[in-house]
Every structure is written in structure tokens, then in C-alpha cells.
Design an enzyme around this catalytic site. Structure first.
Site, PDB file in Angstrom:
ATOM      1  N   HIS A  14       0.887  -1.021  -0.013  1.00 46.33           N
ATOM      2  CA  HIS A  14      -0.070   0.148  -0.099  1.00 46.33           C
ATOM      3  C   HIS A  14       1.102   1.260  -0.053  1.00 46.33           C
ATOM      4  CE1 HIS A  14      -3.807   2.305   1.649  1.00 46.33           C
ATOM      5  NE2 HIS A  14      -2.763   3.200   1.388  1.00 46.33           N
ATOM      6  N   HIS A  16       1.735   5.332  -1.860  1.00 44.45           N
ATOM      7  CA  HIS A  16       1.133   6.582  -2.646  1.00 44.45           C
ATOM      8  C   HIS A  16       2.301   7.065  -3.329  1.00 44.45           C
ATOM      9  CE1 HIS A  16      -2.807   6.771  -1.022  1.00 44.45           C
ATOM     10  NE2 HIS A  16      -2.438   6.398   0.247  1.00 44.45           N
ATOM     11  N   LEU A  17       2.359   7.218  -4.644  1.00 43.44           N
ATOM     12  CA  LEU A  17       3.517   7.738  -5.166  1.00 43.44           C
ATOM     13  C   LEU A  17       3.370   8.857  -5.945  1.00 43.44           C
ATOM     14  CD1 LEU A  17       5.048   4.489  -7.112  1.00 43.44           C
ATOM     15  CD2 LEU A  17       5.808   5.472  -5.019  1.00 43.44           C
ATOM     16  N   ARG A  18       2.082   9.440  -6.002  1.00 39.06           N
ATOM     17  CA  ARG A  18       1.742  10.736  -6.458  1.00 39.06           C
ATOM     18  C   ARG A  18       2.171  10.842  -7.878  1.00 39.06           C
ATOM     19  NH1 ARG A  18      -1.324  10.839  -2.121  1.00 39.06           N
ATOM     20  NH2 ARG A  18      -0.258  11.819  -0.297  1.00 39.06           N
ATOM     21  N   ASN A  42      -4.987   7.309  -5.944  1.00 42.80           N
ATOM     22  CA  ASN A  42      -6.022   8.596  -5.624  1.00 42.80           C
ATOM     23  C   ASN A  42      -5.151   9.615  -5.981  1.00 42.80           C
ATOM     24  OD1 ASN A  42      -4.003   7.969  -3.487  1.00 42.80           O
ATOM     25  ND2 ASN A  42      -5.105   9.350  -1.941  1.00 42.80           N
ATOM     26  N   LYS A 100      -9.274  -0.375  -5.693  1.00 42.36           N
ATOM     27  CA  LYS A 100      -9.226   0.319  -4.640  1.00 42.36           C
ATOM     28  C   LYS A 100     -10.539   0.914  -4.138  1.00 42.36           C
ATOM     29  CE  LYS A 100      -7.826   2.434  -0.777  1.00 42.36           C
ATOM     30  NZ  LYS A 100      -6.776   2.486   0.070  1.00 42.36           N
ATOM     31  N   HIS A 137     -10.519   1.196   2.106  1.00 39.29           N
ATOM     32  CA  HIS A 137     -10.014   2.158   2.960  1.00 39.29           C
ATOM     33  C   HIS A 137     -11.324   1.983   3.966  1.00 39.29           C
ATOM     34  CE1 HIS A 137      -8.486   5.964   4.650  1.00 39.29           C
ATOM     35  NE2 HIS A 137      -9.593   5.927   5.339  1.00 39.29           N
ATOM     36  N   HIS A 175      -4.443  -0.529   5.930  1.00 34.30           N
ATOM     37  CA  HIS A 175      -3.911  -0.053   7.259  1.00 34.30           C
ATOM     38  C   HIS A 175      -4.781  -0.032   8.544  1.00 34.30           C
ATOM     39  CE1 HIS A 175      -6.875   2.785   5.271  1.00 34.30           C
ATOM     40  NE2 HIS A 175      -5.875   3.193   4.454  1.00 34.30           N
ATOM     41  N   LEU A 220      -4.661   9.063   7.907  1.00 33.92           N
ATOM     42  CA  LEU A 220      -5.859   8.517   8.235  1.00 33.92           C
ATOM     43  C   LEU A 220      -5.763   7.063   7.810  1.00 33.92           C
ATOM     44  CD1 LEU A 220      -8.166  11.284   6.923  1.00 33.92           C
ATOM     45  CD2 LEU A 220      -8.221  10.461   9.167  1.00 33.92           C
ATOM     46  N   ASP A 248       1.409   2.594   3.503  1.00 37.42           N
ATOM     47  CA  ASP A 248       0.711   3.873   3.219  1.00 37.42           C
ATOM     48  C   ASP A 248       1.618   5.193   3.406  1.00 37.42           C
ATOM     49  OD1 ASP A 248      -1.645   5.403   2.763  1.00 37.42           O
ATOM     50  OD2 ASP A 248      -2.413   5.184   4.635  1.00 37.42           O
ATOM     51  N   HIS A 252       3.046  14.376   1.460  1.00 35.52           N
ATOM     52  CA  HIS A 252       2.607  15.916   1.089  1.00 35.52           C
ATOM     53  C   HIS A 252       3.696  16.792   1.562  1.00 35.52           C
ATOM     54  CE1 HIS A 252      -1.493  14.569   1.156  1.00 35.52           C
ATOM     55  NE2 HIS A 252      -1.293  13.605   1.865  1.00 35.52           N
ATOM     56  N   ALA A 264      -3.571  14.857   5.555  1.00 39.45           N
ATOM     57  CA  ALA A 264      -3.369  13.284   6.334  1.00 39.45           C
ATOM     58  C   ALA A 264      -2.343  12.625   5.420  1.00 39.45           C
ATOM     59  CB  ALA A 264      -4.651  12.805   6.259  1.00 39.45           C
TER      60      ALA A 264
HETATM   61  O1  DOR Z   1      -3.190   9.396   5.744  1.00 38.47           O
HETATM   62  C1  DOR Z   1      -3.404   9.063   4.609  1.00 38.47           C
HETATM   63  N1  DOR Z   1      -2.993   9.570   3.480  1.00 38.47           N
HETATM   64  N2  DOR Z   1      -4.256   8.118   4.412  1.00 38.47           N
HETATM   65  C2  DOR Z   1      -5.097   7.887   3.328  1.00 38.47           C
HETATM   66  O2  DOR Z   1      -5.916   7.257   3.531  1.00 38.47           O
HETATM   67  C3  DOR Z   1      -4.715   8.666   1.911  1.00 38.47           C
HETATM   68  C4  DOR Z   1      -3.188   9.379   2.192  1.00 38.47           C
HETATM   69  C5  DOR Z   1      -2.761  10.202   1.200  1.00 38.47           C
HETATM   70  O3  DOR Z   1      -3.303  10.002  -0.086  1.00 38.47           O
HETATM   71  O4  DOR Z   1      -2.398  11.341   1.599  1.00 38.47           O
HETATM   72 ZN    ZN Z   2      -3.279   5.031   1.660  1.00 35.00          ZN
END
Ligand code: DOR
Ligand code: ZN
Length: 346
Positions: A14, A16-18, A42, A100, A137, A175, A220, A248, A252, A264
Site C-alpha cells: 500500500h 502513494h507515489l503521486r 488517488n 481500491k 479504506h 492500514h 488516516l 501507506d 505531502h 493526512a
Molecule cells: O493518511 C493518509 N494519507 N491516509 C490515506 O488514506 C490517504 C493518504 C494520502 O493519500 O495522503
Molecule cells: Zn493510503
């Protein structure tokens, strides 16, 4: 005396690579220690169709550092208008590894998620037929439910009913952050798995809130009470194959975290394996680390473990990791576990 532990090269189930400059800046932090990662969809706009996933995959491949041994495992973002045929074709061609499910409004960029679960029943049934896993999620978004209760309430209101309606569907409860989540997974068959993050094994809600708010610990699902963290450590270090690593790791930029309305996400790609070695060693379970980080995930997804090996070395002197990763999209603060780290990977 230095201590070493050699394990199968880990994966991150799990991540996030953006995109764009953020992707370029943070991808090397993952490719260093991980052979594969389930890449979250996302983005803005989200990765909804096979065509979106194909284009995103190409952007990720282009950003992989020269010589790195890394394969992104793509996912599609489930919406109420998702086309089951498109999903099935994407899976059949090997393009995607999971779909997802974000309840609409649950977290970062989840506005296009699901509000009425009846509207995705057809896609879930098709996924069950073709044995394509659903990553969930697991938080309700009902404003009347307290943020600390949202995972436990989701199990009763959404997850369990969905599993009863589509019992053969393989589901990953993403998560997990509560003893309730651990207990639910343990009460079910092996078609339900769960990922556990690095940070939820280390921080509780006091770490987030006592002595001043720590925006870099805000994520989150939100960190819960200590008793829940202990339940997660017990599950992760138990050797039970239903629990596996999903960091996860969610970058940011610092201004977006250190804000009156901060995003988050905890960014832990850089030092996850060092943190995990510490947690597993403290639990007297270093022998269970390989299962959690390298074997249980592939088994759930029906894949072979990585061929490569990773050696973890414990040194007497604390290891230093960068405090921040400098990216073209701004600085990203690396997860601070709050204790010295002594394990390195090679
Ligand atoms: O903390 C989080 N950040 N929880 C998530 O479910 C999404 C993630 C994000 O994409 O920043
Ligand atoms: Zn996530």
C-alpha cells in the site's frame, strides 16, 4: 557486535507515489528497499480506467532510478460508474493487481469514491468471479461517527455486509489501526487480509496530540489508543499470513502538512525497514519480519516472493536518515519514529 538478518527483498502492499515532480522526488525512497508496491490510485483526477492506469504506470516506469529492481503494481479507483468490463480486461492483461475502494470523502482525494455500495455490487461480483482483490479504506464517513471510531463502525456497517454479499471476493482491509480490525480479520477466512503501516506500529494518539499537535503524525485512519497499537504489533509479529506490510507512505509537502488545515499522510518510505526491524526486535520476533514484509503479501496476491535478498544490519551507533526529502514539489518530512534507529539495509 554487529547483528545481521538476511530476508527476501520486501514489498510494499500500500503506497502513494503521486505524480510529476513529487513522484520523481520520492520514488527512489521506495525503490531502494522494495521490489514491488501496490500503487494507490488517488491522484487528482483519480486513476479510474485501464487507460488511466496504463498512462500512470508509464510515468512511474519513467521515474524509476537507473538500475533499480522495482515493479509498480497498479490499482484502479472504484467509482459508482466503474465499468466491470474495463476492470476485467485490465486484470486479464496484467495491467492491474487490485481495485481500491474509498468511501466518498474518507480521506485525501476520495471525493469520487463510493457513497451507495449497491451501485458497485456488479463490479464486486465480477471481481469475485475473476479473483481480483479489492483493497478497502475501512472507515465510515458519517459525520456523526467519531473519527476514532470510524474503522470499528465500518466493519459492522459496511465491510461485513459486503463480505457476506460477495463471500468469495478477496479483500484487503487496508492500514488497520484497531484491535477491532485485528479481531475481525482473525475471525474470517483467508480471503480477508490486512495491511499494517509502519507508523501505526509505532505511534499512538498521544504521540500525535500530547505536548503540541504533530502534523507529521496526522494520517488516516488516525492513530488510536496505545492498546490498539499493541494489538497491531501483536498481529504483525504473530507470523499470521493474513497480516502484511503496507506502509501507506503518503508524501505531502511540508507547507501542506504544517498548515491550519493540514493534509493526512505519513511519509515513511525512507526508513520503514529500519523502523520495522526495531519494532520486531523489541517484540522478540525478528524471525517474523520476513513473513510480514516479504512473504505474506505475495502469497495473498498469488505472486511469487521476490528473488532478491535484503540484508539488515544492526550497528551500535544510531543510523541517520535524512529529516526531509527535497523534491521539485517541495520538501517532504520523513517519519520520525521517536527513538534512535540502529538497523540499515543493503
Ligand atoms: O493518511 C493518509 N494519507 N491516509 C490515506 O488514506 C490517504 C493518504 C494520502 O493519500 O495522503
Ligand atoms: Zn493510503
Amino acid at each position: 557486535m554487529t547483528q545481521t538478518l538476511t530476508i527476501t527483498r520486501p514489498d510494499d502492499w500500500h503506497l502513494h507515489l503521486r505524480d510529476g515532480a513529487m513522484l520523481e522526488g520520492i520514488l527512489p525512497e521506495t525503490t531502494r528497499d522494495f521490489g514491488r508496491a501496490i500503487v494507490m490510485p488517488n491522484l487528482v483526477p483519480p486513476v479510474v480506467t485501464a487507460k488511466d492506469a496504463e498512462a500512470y504506470r508509464a510515468r512511474i516506469m519513467a521515474a524509476i532510478p537507473e538500475g533499480a529492481d522495482f515493479t509498480p503494481l497498479m490499482t484502479l479507483y472504484l467509482t459508482e460508474t466503474t465499468d466491470a468490463d474495463d476492470v476485467a480486461a485490465a486484470y486479464a492483461s496484467g495491467l492491474i493487481s487490485a481495485v481500491k475502494l474509498y468511501p466518498a470523502g474518507a480521506t485525501t482525494n476520495s471525493d469520487s469514491g463510493v457513497t451507495n455500495f449497491d451501485n458497485v455490487q456488479g463490479v464486486l461480483e465480477r471481481m469475485s468471479e475473476i479473483d481480483l482483490p479489492l483493497c478497502v479504506h475501512s472507515e465510515v464517513t458519517d459525520p456523526s461517527v467519531d473519527i476514532f471510531d470510524r474503522e470499528a463502525v465500518f466493519i459492522d456497517r459496511v465491510l461485513d455486509p459486503v463480505r457476506r454479499r460477495v463471500p468469495e471476493l478477496r479483500v484487503v482491509m487496508e492500514h488497520i489501526t484497531t484491535a477491532d480490525g485485528v479481531a475481525y480479520v482473525m475471525s474470517q477466512d483467508e480471503r480477508l487480509g490486512a495491511t499494517i503501516t509502519t507508523h501505526h506500529l509505532i505511534i499512538n494518539r498521544n504521540d500525535l496530540l500530547v505536548g503540541g499537535i504533530k502534523p507529521h503524525y496526522y494520517c488516516l485512519p488516525i492513530a488510536k489508543r496505545e492498546e490498539h497499537r499493541l494489538a497491531l504489533v501483536e498481529a504483525a509479529t504473530s507470523g499470521d499470513a493474513r497480516f502484511f506490510l503496507g506502509t501507506d507512505s503518503a508524501p505531502h509537502s511540508d507547507p501542506n502538512k504544517e498548515s491550519a488545515c493540514g493534509c493526512a499522510g505519513v511519509f515513511s518510505a525512507t526508513n520503514t525497514m529500519s523502523c520495522l526491524a526495531h519494532v520486531f526486535e523489541r517484540a522478540g520476533a525478528l524471525d517474523k519480519l520476513e513473513g510480514f514484509a516479504s512473504l505474506h503479501g505475495p502469497a495473498f496476491y498469488g505472486l511469487a516472493p521476490n528473488v532478491g535478498k535484503t540484508t539488515l544490519t544492526k550497528q551500535a551507533k544510531a543510523v541517520t536518515f535524512p529529516d526531509k526529502i527535497h523534491t521539485g514539489a517541495g520538501d517532504v518530512t520523513v517519519f520520525n519514529p521517536g527513538f534512535p534507529l540502529n538497523w540499515t539495509t543493503s
